[in-house]
Design a protein around this motif. Sequence first.
Motif: not given
Length: 410
Positions: A276-279, A285-289, A320-324
């Motif tokens: 289920e990693l694709a989801g 990616r939808g969040a911009g990363l 963590n990448t998105i958050r920090h």
Amino acid sequence: MTRLPARVTGLPRGLAAYVAALPQRRQEWIQDAVLGVAISAVNVVSLLPYRAQLNPLWLALVLVAAQGIPLAWRRSWPIVVMIIIGGVRVAYDVIGFGFAPFPLGPAIAFYTVIDRCGPVWRWITVAASVAGIATSLASPGHSEPYEAIFQGTIFLTAWAAGTLNRTKRANLAAAQGRADRAEAELDRVVAAQAAAERARIARELHDVVAHHVSLMAVQAEAATSLLPDKPVQARKSVEIIGDTARLALTELRRLLGVLRGPSERLETAPSASLGELAGVLDQVRGAGLAVDFEVVGTPCPLAPGVDLTAYRIVQEALTNTIRHAHAASAAVTLSYEPGYITVSVADSGPHWSAGNGGPPATPVTSASPLAGSGLGLAGIAERVASCGGNLTVGPTPAGGFAVTARLPAR
């Protein structure tokens, strides 16, 4: 005419039911009292045919009756009962009454001491009994050799029965003790398993909430910055927020359903896995990363716990990448080798595009929030340790941050 036989038949049944309802000690006392009275009655009746030769008759009857009545207290006071009954029996023989009844009372008292008393009292009783039997056999009227054999056989049988019953009771107590210890150990194991399961569910809840809420927060900030100039992009961010919230609620209901207890229907939803990693990557990616995904080696079947751990490591590291980190891109790599899988998540470091209005980000170092002992990395470390794997975290030469975990496949 039919009522009287029915009433007479019902008396023993009612008496038995009454005795069965009494406490155990009272039941034992009643049984011993009935036994003592029965032996006394047999002794008295056995002397009546010889009453002309017994003088005084009343004393002989009292002495033989006293060899049975004290048995009512044989379990409470075994030594005292043995002294009374043994003394009365020796007195009867020393007086020389003759026609002595069978020594059932002394034998039962002797058996009780052997069965219920400690080794010191047992040996004292054996010695006293031998002395008493010798005294009785030396009295007038006991010159026949068979009497010594008869007395010895009765008391040896009582000694063997008492020893066997005491050993049986000790074995039952030991077995009960082992059963109690085994039950306590089973309770301890069950409690430990329940604690481990609660810890696992807590980690699951943290991962689910942290991941989805972080995405929602990022999209909410994006929607705020896009309004009112870019309504189409803002609407897309709001839709992502809604989809992510629904996914978070679905996973929370699944996990909290485990805590509520047994459900009326069987829960068949599988645990999260790398399949289920694709989801997760689409959400990020939808969040911009921007996320690159690579699989190295030939995928092999993983143990369910390892599969779930690898999935959560990727999810938590990207969260963590998105958050920090505010990175422009990240790379996820799954490397398969015989017996192991290596999960690596690395970001490109802080990136702020021109005109986005954000302050310049501080490069990720060991002192940054991402590299610290935050709950996210602590959760990853717990999961890797539970699988017996190795975890490496730290900055990359390019100024980013990498999380690498090597896990056993089974």
